[in-house]
Design a protein around this motif. Sequence first.
Motif, short mmCIF file in Angstrom:
data_model
loop_
_atom_site.label_atom_id
_atom_site.label_comp_id
_atom_site.label_asym_id
_atom_site.label_seq_id
_atom_site.Cartn_x
_atom_site.Cartn_y
_atom_site.Cartn_z
N PRO A 60 63.04 39.67 22.62
CA PRO A 60 63.30 41.09 23.04
C PRO A 60 64.99 41.33 22.13
O PRO A 60 65.79 40.39 22.10
CB PRO A 60 63.68 41.16 24.49
CG PRO A 60 62.55 39.85 24.83
CD PRO A 60 62.85 38.96 23.80
N SER A 61 65.05 42.78 22.13
CA SER A 61 66.42 43.17 21.59
C SER A 61 67.05 43.81 22.94
O SER A 61 66.19 44.66 23.59
CB SER A 61 66.31 44.07 20.35
OG SER A 61 66.07 43.31 19.29
N THR A 62 68.39 44.01 22.73
CA THR A 62 69.10 44.60 23.91
C THR A 62 70.14 45.82 23.39
O THR A 62 70.69 45.28 22.46
CB THR A 62 69.56 43.83 24.90
OG1 THR A 62 68.55 42.82 25.42
CG2 THR A 62 70.45 44.76 25.89
N ALA A 63 70.09 47.05 23.82
CA ALA A 63 71.09 48.00 23.26
C ALA A 63 71.43 48.57 24.29
O ALA A 63 70.72 48.60 25.71
CB ALA A 63 70.65 48.44 22.06
N CYS A 64 72.36 49.54 24.10
CA CYS A 64 72.81 50.55 25.18
C CYS A 64 72.57 51.94 24.94
O CYS A 64 72.94 52.24 23.44
CB CYS A 64 74.26 50.03 25.79
SG CYS A 64 75.65 50.82 24.64
N ARG A 65 72.71 52.78 25.73
CA ARG A 65 72.66 54.39 25.28
C ARG A 65 73.82 54.80 25.11
O ARG A 65 74.51 54.21 25.73
CB ARG A 65 71.63 55.12 26.52
CG ARG A 65 70.18 54.83 26.59
CD ARG A 65 69.47 55.91 27.21
NE ARG A 65 68.29 55.33 27.65
CZ ARG A 65 67.17 55.33 26.92
NH1 ARG A 65 67.22 55.69 25.80
NH2 ARG A 65 65.95 54.99 27.36
N SER A 66 74.14 55.91 24.12
CA SER A 66 75.42 56.01 23.95
C SER A 66 76.20 56.62 25.19
O SER A 66 75.40 57.38 25.98
CB SER A 66 75.46 57.12 22.78
OG SER A 66 74.50 58.28 23.03
N ASN A 67 77.48 56.43 25.21
CA ASN A 67 78.33 56.79 26.47
C ASN A 67 77.64 56.46 27.63
O ASN A 67 77.79 57.28 28.70
CB ASN A 67 78.54 58.18 26.40
CG ASN A 67 79.36 58.60 25.01
OD1 ASN A 67 80.35 57.99 24.61
ND2 ASN A 67 79.11 59.76 24.58
N SER A 68 76.94 55.37 28.11
CA SER A 68 76.58 54.92 29.09
C SER A 68 76.41 53.38 29.35
O SER A 68 76.53 52.64 28.34
CB SER A 68 74.94 55.51 29.26
OG SER A 68 74.20 54.76 30.23
N ALA A 69 76.54 52.91 30.54
CA ALA A 69 76.34 51.43 30.91
C ALA A 69 75.17 51.01 30.87
O ALA A 69 74.81 49.94 31.24
CB ALA A 69 77.26 51.14 32.20
N TYR A 81 90.16 44.07 34.60
CA TYR A 81 88.93 43.34 35.01
C TYR A 81 88.23 44.18 36.04
O TYR A 81 86.78 44.01 35.75
CB TYR A 81 89.54 42.22 35.74
CG TYR A 81 88.25 41.42 36.64
CD1 TYR A 81 88.34 41.56 37.72
CD2 TYR A 81 87.41 40.79 35.77
CE1 TYR A 81 87.38 40.67 38.47
CE2 TYR A 81 86.57 39.84 36.47
CZ TYR A 81 86.46 39.78 37.93
OH TYR A 81 85.46 39.11 38.35
N ARG A 82 88.63 44.98 36.95
CA ARG A 82 88.03 45.80 37.69
C ARG A 82 87.04 46.89 37.12
O ARG A 82 85.73 47.02 37.33
CB ARG A 82 88.44 46.50 38.81
CG ARG A 82 89.35 45.69 39.92
CD ARG A 82 90.06 46.14 40.84
NE ARG A 82 90.94 45.47 41.68
CZ ARG A 82 92.35 45.83 41.79
NH1 ARG A 82 92.84 46.78 41.41
NH2 ARG A 82 92.80 44.61 42.66
N ILE A 83 87.45 47.37 35.89
CA ILE A 83 86.92 48.09 35.09
C ILE A 83 85.73 47.62 34.38
O ILE A 83 84.40 48.03 34.49
CB ILE A 83 87.60 48.91 34.07
CG1 ILE A 83 88.76 49.85 34.74
CG2 ILE A 83 86.88 49.86 32.83
CD1 ILE A 83 89.58 50.70 33.65
N ALA A 84 85.93 46.50 33.99
CA ALA A 84 84.87 45.77 33.30
C ALA A 84 83.75 45.17 34.22
O ALA A 84 82.49 45.06 34.02
CB ALA A 84 85.47 44.39 32.42
N LEU A 85 84.30 44.88 35.34
CA LEU A 85 83.17 44.30 36.32
C LEU A 85 82.31 45.48 36.65
O LEU A 85 81.07 45.20 37.03
CB LEU A 85 84.05 43.58 37.56
CG LEU A 85 83.31 43.12 38.73
CD1 LEU A 85 82.53 41.74 38.17
CD2 LEU A 85 83.96 42.82 40.02
N ASN A 86 82.86 46.60 37.18
CA ASN A 86 82.14 47.84 37.34
C ASN A 86 81.08 47.99 36.21
O ASN A 86 79.86 48.70 36.49
CB ASN A 86 82.99 49.15 37.70
CG ASN A 86 83.42 48.99 39.04
OD1 ASN A 86 82.57 49.42 39.65
ND2 ASN A 86 84.51 48.81 39.18
N PRO A 102 73.31 52.80 39.40
CA PRO A 102 73.37 52.86 38.18
C PRO A 102 74.44 52.61 37.48
O PRO A 102 75.61 53.22 37.69
CB PRO A 102 72.61 53.98 37.73
CG PRO A 102 71.83 54.27 39.06
CD PRO A 102 72.67 53.85 40.04
N GLY A 103 74.52 52.01 36.27
CA GLY A 103 75.73 51.45 35.68
C GLY A 103 76.62 52.84 35.23
O GLY A 103 77.93 52.95 35.19
#
Lengths: 290, 156
Positions: A136-145, B19-24, B107-108
């Motif tokens: 599998p490949s992993t990526a992220c949607r733009s401007n999102s976590a 660190y907290r920003i990255a952890l979130n 959600p992230g």
Amino acid sequence: MKKEYKELFDQVHASPALRTEVLTMKERHTRRRRVPGAALIAALLVAALAGTALAAGAMGLVHADFMDLGLLTNGEHKEGLLARGEVEPRTLSERALERVTGKEDTWIFDSLEEAEDFLGLEIADNGVLDQMEAIPSTACRSNSAETITGGCLVDVTADPLGGQWVPRTLRIFNAYMGEHGAFFQSAEVKAAHPNRWLEEDDPALAMPTPDGGLEVEDYVTPRGLEVKIVKNSYTHLGGVPGDYCSYDAFFVLNNTFFDLYTSVGQGEQFYFKDAELALAEMKTILDGYQ
Amino acid sequence: MLTEREYTAAAEQFLDMVYRIALNWFKVPADAEDAAQNVMLRLWRTDTAFQGEEHLRRWLARVTVNECKRISCHPWRSRTVSLECCGEPVFDGQEQRELYQAVMDLPGKYRVPLYLYYYEGYAVDEVGEIMGLNPSTVQTRLARGRAKLKTMLTEE
């Protein structure tokens, strides 16, 4: 809830190990103006076509030019290499054109074959990769976590033209596990569309020169495919000294700009432990493209 | 370029924020620490002339978000090596443990705006500038994040 939220994060701290690492960083890292960092920019840049061809035999459809890369997204100014492929636009299927509904999107497919079938494109035919396990490949949607995972991911960019979204580029990612390590294939196409009138920029990848230097090897497969293999070397990554490198093999096939990639280091996140082995296996894969 | 003293003062003051920003963003302490390391190395090496503490703080917040995006978007290109000994945060009481879990279960896309707004005290437009989002998107994510958190905490 705001009070409880604040009290919660009052108790969240970086570890003592990180604190020590950060506070002693200045003793381990010298500084000079415009020192290249270890960041690798995996985004497309619009190429200023001035530059000097790197190697003899730079004729052909793939170029590797050293140049001033300008300001990067982190605000730093970098010099490095721009790898660029000359490709003509490719025609997508009707259902792919209909699926484009915004400026940027990532489509998920179970496999490269499913993506090819949906897009109406043949991306790559490689008997060596066919024998390897697709991972599998992993990526992220733009401007999102949000991260997304799939057998094959397709990043789509588009422009609003004539009241509809017209695709501009598609970048197709997938990954394989070989006997000794993993490889990642990125394949980029420019989309042809009857409404498109904008000049297309060639697909390209900018690589700031890393702290260990950057080398380019011209490689020609037995089938005559011309490849630029770029080796990025790092003496430090994430503040940790060591011997690290990555290989990117750039070539153009079927009006598609390819980047076949792997990395080498001693940590678990690297895909090979031995650089010579990684390069040898990469060339075996390159020999399989047709 | 920061002097050594300025860098040390900045690291001591803002490392927890980074660190907290990255952890979130990542939820995983090891990944958050890797990102934080990279950000502080950038701070050490940057040529930016900071116009005061607030300018530095916002620069760090923005660079942290950008570093998290960079690592996330192409994880196979992650260049960091995890530090040892970075486990989950430890809290005094069960209620805080449950709240932390509820926050991390969001959600992230809600977690970082919530942190920047409620903990770091940034305004909506400032959160937008840090994250590269327009203010209405930030407003929506804050509202939805709050609503989800409330629902999750009520259901427990």
